[in-house]
Design a protein around this motif. Structure first.
Motif, PDB file in Angstrom:
ATOM      1  N   GLU A  25       0.826  -1.206   0.000  1.00  0.00           N
ATOM      2  CA  GLU A  25       0.000   0.000   0.000  1.00  0.00           C
ATOM      3  C   GLU A  25       0.864   1.263   0.000  1.00  0.00           C
ATOM      4  OE1 GLU A  25      -3.323   0.695  -0.132  1.00  0.00           O
ATOM      5  OE2 GLU A  25      -3.533  -1.411  -0.720  1.00  0.00           O
ATOM      6  N   GLU A  26       1.967   1.198   0.737  1.00  0.00           N
ATOM      7  CA  GLU A  26       2.831   2.367   0.879  1.00  0.00           C
ATOM      8  C   GLU A  26       3.731   2.575  -0.334  1.00  0.00           C
ATOM      9  OE1 GLU A  26       6.370   3.983   3.895  1.00  0.00           O
ATOM     10  OE2 GLU A  26       5.139   2.235   4.442  1.00  0.00           O
ATOM     11  N   HIS A  27       4.126   1.488  -1.005  1.00  0.00           N
ATOM     12  CA  HIS A  27       5.155   1.590  -2.045  1.00  0.00           C
ATOM     13  C   HIS A  27       4.664   1.260  -3.457  1.00  0.00           C
ATOM     14  CE1 HIS A  27       8.532   2.043   0.800  1.00  0.00           C
ATOM     15  NE2 HIS A  27       7.842   1.235   1.577  1.00  0.00           N
ATOM     16  N   GLN A  28       3.378   1.034  -3.650  1.00  0.00           N
ATOM     17  CA  GLN A  28       2.924   0.525  -4.943  1.00  0.00           C
ATOM     18  C   GLN A  28       3.165   1.484  -6.109  1.00  0.00           C
ATOM     19  OE1 GLN A  28      -1.410   0.233  -5.436  1.00  0.00           O
ATOM     20  NE2 GLN A  28      -1.645   1.236  -3.434  1.00  0.00           N
ATOM     21  N   PHE A  29       3.370   2.770  -5.838  1.00  0.00           N
ATOM     22  CA  PHE A  29       3.621   3.717  -6.914  1.00  0.00           C
ATOM     23  C   PHE A  29       5.053   4.256  -6.906  1.00  0.00           C
ATOM     24  CE2 PHE A  29      -0.953   4.038  -5.994  1.00  0.00           C
ATOM     25  CZ  PHE A  29      -1.434   3.598  -7.224  1.00  0.00           C
ATOM     26  N   ASP A  30       5.933   3.576  -6.175  1.00  0.00           N
ATOM     27  CA  ASP A  30       7.308   4.070  -6.044  1.00  0.00           C
ATOM     28  C   ASP A  30       8.056   4.091  -7.371  1.00  0.00           C
ATOM     29  OD1 ASP A  30       6.930   4.448  -3.407  1.00  0.00           O
ATOM     30  OD2 ASP A  30       8.434   3.024  -2.713  1.00  0.00           O
ATOM     31  N   TYR A  31       7.852   3.058  -8.190  1.00  0.00           N
ATOM     32  CA  TYR A  31       8.684   2.919  -9.377  1.00  0.00           C
ATOM     33  C   TYR A  31       7.947   3.286 -10.667  1.00  0.00           C
ATOM     34  CZ  TYR A  31      11.726   0.337  -6.212  1.00  0.00           C
ATOM     35  OH  TYR A  31      12.521  -0.024  -5.171  1.00  0.00           O
ATOM     36  N   LEU A  32       6.931   2.481 -10.992  1.00  0.00           N
ATOM     37  CA  LEU A  32       6.335   2.609 -12.315  1.00  0.00           C
ATOM     38  C   LEU A  32       5.021   3.372 -12.329  1.00  0.00           C
ATOM     39  CD1 LEU A  32       6.968  -1.064 -13.462  1.00  0.00           C
ATOM     40  CD2 LEU A  32       8.394   0.935 -13.854  1.00  0.00           C
ATOM     41  N   GLY A  33       4.437   3.604 -11.171  1.00  0.00           N
ATOM     42  CA  GLY A  33       3.162   4.294 -11.131  1.00  0.00           C
ATOM     43  C   GLY A  33       2.013   3.447 -11.612  1.00  0.00           C
ATOM     44  N   VAL A  34       2.188   2.110 -11.665  1.00  0.00           N
ATOM     45  CA  VAL A  34       1.120   1.250 -12.168  1.00  0.00           C
ATOM     46  C   VAL A  34       0.801   0.123 -11.213  1.00  0.00           C
ATOM     47  CG1 VAL A  34       1.596   1.721 -14.584  1.00  0.00           C
ATOM     48  CG2 VAL A  34       2.816  -0.122 -13.427  1.00  0.00           C
ATOM     49  N   GLY A  35       1.206   0.247  -9.960  1.00  0.00           N
ATOM     50  CA  GLY A  35       0.904  -0.798  -8.995  1.00  0.00           C
ATOM     51  C   GLY A  35       1.767  -2.030  -9.143  1.00  0.00           C
ATOM     52  N   ARG A  36       2.844  -1.948  -9.894  1.00  0.00           N
ATOM     53  CA  ARG A  36       3.796  -3.061 -10.013  1.00  0.00           C
ATOM     54  C   ARG A  36       5.096  -2.622  -9.376  1.00  0.00           C
ATOM     55  NH1 ARG A  36       5.203  -3.086 -15.063  1.00  0.00           N
ATOM     56  NH2 ARG A  36       6.320  -5.064 -15.014  1.00  0.00           N
ATOM     57  N   VAL A  37       5.554  -3.390  -8.399  1.00  0.00           N
ATOM     58  CA  VAL A  37       6.739  -2.978  -7.652  1.00  0.00           C
ATOM     59  C   VAL A  37       7.514  -4.216  -7.230  1.00  0.00           C
ATOM     60  CG1 VAL A  37       5.466  -2.939  -5.476  1.00  0.00           C
ATOM     61  CG2 VAL A  37       7.539  -1.594  -5.707  1.00  0.00           C
ATOM     62  N   LYS A  38       8.818  -4.072  -7.118  1.00  0.00           N
ATOM     63  CA  LYS A  38       9.647  -5.183  -6.658  1.00  0.00           C
ATOM     64  C   LYS A  38       9.823  -5.122  -5.152  1.00  0.00           C
ATOM     65  CE  LYS A  38      12.331  -6.530 -10.694  1.00  0.00           C
ATOM     66  NZ  LYS A  38      13.692  -6.749 -11.226  1.00  0.00           N
ATOM     67  N   VAL A  39       9.917  -6.302  -4.554  1.00  0.00           N
ATOM     68  CA  VAL A  39      10.112  -6.409  -3.117  1.00  0.00           C
ATOM     69  C   VAL A  39      11.038  -7.590  -2.848  1.00  0.00           C
ATOM     70  CG1 VAL A  39       8.122  -7.931  -2.770  1.00  0.00           C
ATOM     71  CG2 VAL A  39       8.921  -6.527  -0.882  1.00  0.00           C
ATOM     72  N   ALA A  40      11.810  -7.498  -1.782  1.00  0.00           N
ATOM     73  CA  ALA A  40      12.672  -8.613  -1.373  1.00  0.00           C
ATOM     74  C   ALA A  40      12.124  -9.179  -0.068  1.00  0.00           C
ATOM     75  CB  ALA A  40      14.112  -8.133  -1.180  1.00  0.00           C
ATOM     76  N   LEU A  41      11.835 -10.476  -0.072  1.00  0.00           N
ATOM     77  CA  LEU A  41      11.420 -11.173   1.141  1.00  0.00           C
ATOM     78  C   LEU A  41      12.503 -12.187   1.494  1.00  0.00           C
ATOM     79  CD1 LEU A  41       7.641 -11.897   0.458  1.00  0.00           C
ATOM     80  CD2 LEU A  41       8.645  -9.974   1.700  1.00  0.00           C
ATOM     81  N   SER A  42      12.774 -12.344   2.772  1.00  0.00           N
ATOM     82  CA  SER A  42      13.775 -13.318   3.186  1.00  0.00           C
ATOM     83  C   SER A  42      13.150 -14.317   4.148  1.00  0.00           C
ATOM     84  CB  SER A  42      14.970 -12.622   3.831  1.00  0.00           C
ATOM     85  OG  SER A  42      14.573 -11.888   4.971  1.00  0.00           O
ATOM     86  N   GLY A  43      13.673 -15.538   4.135  1.00  0.00           N
ATOM     87  CA  GLY A  43      13.139 -16.572   5.013  1.00  0.00           C
ATOM     88  C   GLY A  43      13.515 -17.951   4.523  1.00  0.00           C
TER      89      GLY A  43
END
Length: 437
Positions: free
Chosen positions: A234-252
């Motif tokens: 919700e916070e970062h969905q427009f950080d890069y492309l402005g289209v609700g597509r964003v990269k994220v890194a999950l670890s585990g």
């Protein structure tokens, strides 16, 4: 609304409203009892038990591992914590639990493994049940797991022999204590990860700790916890492309891996990434499968780079990259130092600066400072350290923690700008929005 008119009418609404209020009241005023009840109800569902244990932790209610002398059959509330119930241990049936508790009530607490094997019914508590009790940590107060497992069969045989002698009224030349076999001590101490795997095998979840904590820097490589993924999007969905597509890194840890062929004959995979806060399923399409296939191993520690997008009011998580944490990595790294500023003097900060200068190297340094108003990340432009000397810095400054992790700014390079933008991307964040018409 149409369905609600007949499928969820006012009488249903009233009943559910009353139940919701009662449940909220119990959770607010009796949280320990509430958590214990939830865990007891779902004791046969490992995923639910794991979820509720995490919820309990968030509420500040510890859930302690099972204990052969403290646990009851169900999950038990004890003032401000919950004790794991014996019913929650795999391959320990109801009859075995009842036998263990009845004998404990009649003869007092079990002194050690030999005493346990001598007293409980061998027909009710079989070898597999004893093994899972040990692996779950139920005997940790009476001995080390690897030692007990090494001597388990001998102890069971000795206990059965003692019971047989009592049944026929025979008395040995020597007392029972004098005939006890001496424990063999294995040469090799188990790693903490081995003990945690035993817990997972016998309980269906990690209870005393999570393997994530055994891999320095792994948690710090993530953009957020899995449990916080929705809020992060919700916070970062427009950080890069402005289209609700964003990269994220999950670890585990990689879990529940399923590999299957596509209609075209290529391979794809589904698996979960679990960081202890929660697990989430992701999908790896055939275009990326060949790159990551060798990295997909059950319970392997990894950083998974994903592309997030919204689909049918839920998140779609598509794998872009899998980086194994237990194998050699060639990606850019950063060194992280974390401390509480309220617990550190100016002199100690000067000492830290002197050590950083003394142990300079090639790894960029980032400082995480805890303060009364939250966590602050400080970029130390131009300052680089020798990551091999971080332990020495930590030894000299025990008030800080250090770790080496991946540089997310390099890891999460956004994809190419797509040809079309969504119309509803917020203009106030990106200025005017280009459209092809």
């Amino acid at each position: 609304e149409k369905f609600a008119n007949y499928g969820f009418n006012k009488s249903h609404s009233a009943a559910y409203g009353a139940l919701s209020y009662q449940t909220a009241y119990i959770k607010a005023h009796y949280p320990v009892e509430f958590i214990a009840a939830l865990l007891t109800v779902e004791r046969g569902n490992s995923d639910k038990v794991s979820e509720y244990v995490n919820d309990a932790t968030q509420l500040g209610i510890p859930v302690l591992p099972p204990d052969i002398n403290e646990s009851r059959d169900t999950f038990t509330p004890l003032t401000d914590l919950v004790r794991f119930g014996l019913f929650g241990i795999k391959n320990v049936g109801d009859m075995a639990v009842e036998s263990i508790l009845q004998e404990r009530q009649a003869g007092g607490k079990y002194k050690d493994l030999h005493d346990f094997c001598e007293r409980v019914s061998g027909s009710a508590v079989n070898k597999r049940a004893v093994e899972n009790l040990i692996k779950s940590g139920a005997f940790d107060a009476l001995g080390k797991r690897h030692v007990l497992l090494e001597n388990m069969e001998t102890a069971i045989k000795w206990g059965n022999a003692q019971k047989e002698q009592k049944e026929v009224g025979q008395m040995g030349l020597f007392g029972a204590d004098e005939t006890r076999p001496v424990f063999k001590i294995p040469e090799k101490e188990p790693h903490q990860l081995d003990l945690l795997r035993m817990e997972k095998e016998s309980l269906g979840l990690y209870i005393s700790d999570h393997p994530m904590n055994s891999y320095a820097g792994l948690a710090e490589a993530a953009s957020c916890r899995v449990a916080d993924l929705d809020d992060w999007y919700e916070e970062h969905q427009f950080d890069y492309l402005g289209v609700g597509r964003v990269k994220v890194a999950l670890s585990g840890l990689l879990q529940n891996i399923v590999k299957k062929p596509t209609k075209k004959g290529d391979m794809m995979a589904f698996f979960e990434i679990n960081d202890g806060s929660k697990g989430v399923e992701v999908i790896a399409f055939s275009r990326i499968y060949e790159e990551i296939a060798l990295s997909l191993e059950e319970d392997a520690p990894a950083v998974v780079v994903l592309e997030l997008s919204e689909e049918d009011e839920s998140l779609r998580l598509v794998v872009d990259k899998v980086i194994r944490w237990d194998k050699e990595r060639t990606l850019p790294e950063i060194a992280m130092i974390e401390f509480d500023i309220t617990q550190v003097s100016d002199y100690q900060l000067l000492e830290l600066r002197s050590l950083v200068d003394e142990f300079s190297g090639i790894t960029p340094l980032q400082i995480r400072v805890q303060s009364p108003d939250g966590l602050h990340l400080i970029e130390t432009e131009g300052i680089r350290v020798n990551k091999e000397r971080l332990e020495e810095i930590e030894a000299t400054c025990p008030w800080l923690k250090s770790a080496v992790t991946l540089d997310k700014s390099k890891l999460l390079v956004p994809s190419e700008k797509p040809k079309f933008y969504q119309r509803n991307a917020p203009e106030q964040q990106h200025g005017s929005i280009d459209t092809p018409f």
